[in-house]
Write an enzyme that holds these catalytic residues in place. Structure first.
Site, short mmCIF file in Angstrom:
data_model
loop_
_atom_site.label_atom_id
_atom_site.label_comp_id
_atom_site.label_asym_id
_atom_site.label_seq_id
_atom_site.Cartn_x
_atom_site.Cartn_y
_atom_site.Cartn_z
N ASP A 161 0.84 -1.21 0.00
CA ASP A 161 0.00 0.00 0.00
C ASP A 161 0.87 1.25 0.00
OD1 ASP A 161 -2.64 1.30 0.09
OD2 ASP A 161 -1.95 2.04 2.02
N LYS A 187 -4.39 -2.12 5.28
CA LYS A 187 -3.71 -1.46 6.41
C LYS A 187 -4.35 -1.84 7.73
CE LYS A 187 -3.97 2.97 4.81
NZ LYS A 187 -4.11 2.97 3.36
N1 URA Z 1 -7.55 6.18 2.42
C1 URA Z 1 -6.70 5.16 2.15
O1 URA Z 1 -5.98 4.71 3.01
N2 URA Z 1 -6.68 4.67 0.93
C2 URA Z 1 -7.46 5.12 -0.07
O2 URA Z 1 -7.39 4.60 -1.16
C3 URA Z 1 -8.34 6.19 0.21
C4 URA Z 1 -8.37 6.70 1.47
#
Ligand code: URA
Length: 434
Positions: A161, A187
């Protein structure tokens, strides 16, 4: 496997297998697939979409790109909150220490600015010295010590990510239910929280402008949580105007500090209390809304919430003096007013434009490599429903240069629509999904 073939398959509307998704995530994270191929695949996903199965697979592959943290040794139900992104949305800065001060540990892995929206990490980093690139060990230590830790994705924690997020920010590949869901949920599943509250934004400053798509995003994430046996709830909340009055980085920290000290704008306080109440109930420390509210209010008025914030800032290497006296935070030198073009009531604010004006000032990135300016920002003087006279300021711009300030002021002024009659007051919480 040839990356080209995977991109082509998605481009032509087909479903990717678990293996293909896993291969792409792993190879991109390890640097074996370059940015341009990853960006092409992301754009194909934005345009074509993903099935629920593909979205779940993407989430799990991203989660497993790094360590999945086990926080079971820390007592209590660990509860986190994540917003899908907004303009002036500094809720996390107030909410995380507040909830921790009420006895619920908050492990929070956040993001940077994305598209026209601001990011918690960028805001926090306007505090001199404060680090968000915590190792897993540091993350756990800060959480144990202060009850709250706010960190970013690293090479250890959801590295997939970390890379995809930065790439999406610069390639217009944010607005996608599968990509947002996988980014957020990977996450949140990796960080070790037991329960999660999602703040899904809708309106002109949100990635999901329509309430129906915001609900679909909320449902997608709640379902992923269900599959993974995590308690996940979502609020659908208003992003048809900036939240609070400050948009930027240091300016938002300043406003968050005001809120932690019992002041701050009404909408910021109201939303923080709504979300906080839910988190306290999810964490099992308050059985009812009323009791939760009382706990939250006491933690603010007694100073524990702000104290908790200071402890976290210190534990993460930040200068506590700079939050105790926010005039020490960075502040750009030039101030320019954005003025109303007509007299009447503010009917609408095209919030995305306000966010983009902040990015243009330097509060966000325009390429992956851009550095950000923590001292620039926008201070909103008129919110929806407020009366204004032609030529009066609707906002003040804090800029590095006069030219930058003037350009931004024009953009912000053009984002305002003024009408003869006051509009219906906006509803902050539009609904919920469980
Ligand atoms: N927040 C995130 O962590 N990821 C996204 O794609 C959009 C908002």
């Amino acid at each position: 496997v040839i990356p080209y073939e995977i991109i082509r398959k998605k481009r032509d509307g087909f479903e990717l297998t678990r293996e293909e998704i896993g291969y792409f995530v792993k190879s991109y994270t390890e640097g074996d697939i370059p940015d341009y191929q990853a960006a092409a695949l992301l754009m194909a996903v934005v345009l074509v979409g993903m099935s629920a199965r593909e979205t779940a697979d993407l989430t799990l592959e991203m989660m497993r790109s790094g360590e999945v943290i086990d926080l079971s040794a820390i007592p209590g139900v660990k509860v986190d909150k994540h917003s899908t992104g907004g303009v002036g949305d500094k809720v996390s800065l107030v909410l995380a220490p507040l909830v921790a001060a009420c006895g619920v540990p908050v492990p929070m892995v956040s993001g940077r600015g994305l598209g026209h929206t601001g990011g918690t990490l960028d805001k926090l980093e306007s505090i001199p010295g404060l680090r968000t690139d915590l190792s897993v060990r540091e993350f756990r230590e800060v959480l144990c010590r202060t009850g709250v830790a706010m960190a970013g994705q690293t090479d250890e924690m959801v590295p997939a990510d970390r890379k995809l997020y930065a790439l999406r920010d610069a390639t217009a590949t944010v607005e996608s239910i599968p990509l947002i869901s996988a980014s957020i949920m990977s996450k949140k599943l990796a960080e070790g929280a037991d329960a999660l509250l999602l703040d899904v934004k809708t309106g002109s400053g949100a990635f999901m402008r329509e309430e129906s798509t915001a609900r679909e995003l909320a449902r997608t994430m709640v379902e992923i949580g269900l599959r993974m046996e995590k308690q996940v709830r979502a609020f659908i909340t208003d992003m048809d105007q900036p939240l609070g009055r400050a948009v930027g980085n240091a300016v938002e920290v300043r406003e968050a500090v005001e809120a932690l000290r019992g002041g701050g704008p009404r909408d910021l306080r109201d939303l923080t209390f709504e979300l906080g109440g839910e988190m306290l109930r999810m964490g099992g420390v308050a059985p009812s809304r009323e009791e939760a509210r009382a706990l939250l209010e006491r933690a603010i008025s007694g100073g524990e919430a702000f104290g908790r914030f200071c402890e976290m800032v210190e534990a993460q290497g930040g200068e506590v003096r700079a939050v105790e006296d926010p005039s020490r935070l960075p502040r750009a030198p030039v101030e320019v007013k954005a003025v109303a073009a007509a007299s009447g009531y503010v009917e609408r604010i095209e919030t995305r434009e306000v966010g983009l004006a902040a990015v243009e000032l330097g509060a966000g990135r325009t390429t992956k490599e851009s550095s950000i300016d923590h001292g620039v920002g926008i201070l909103i003087e008129r919110k929806v429903g407020d009366q204004v006279r032609r030529g009066e300021p609707v906002a003040r711009i804090l800029a590095r240069t006069q030219a930058g300030g003037t350009r931004s002021a024009r953009r912000v002024a053009e984002a305002y629509r003024v009408a003869d009659e006051p509009p219906a007051p906006p509803l902050l919480v539009r609904g919920r999904v469980e």
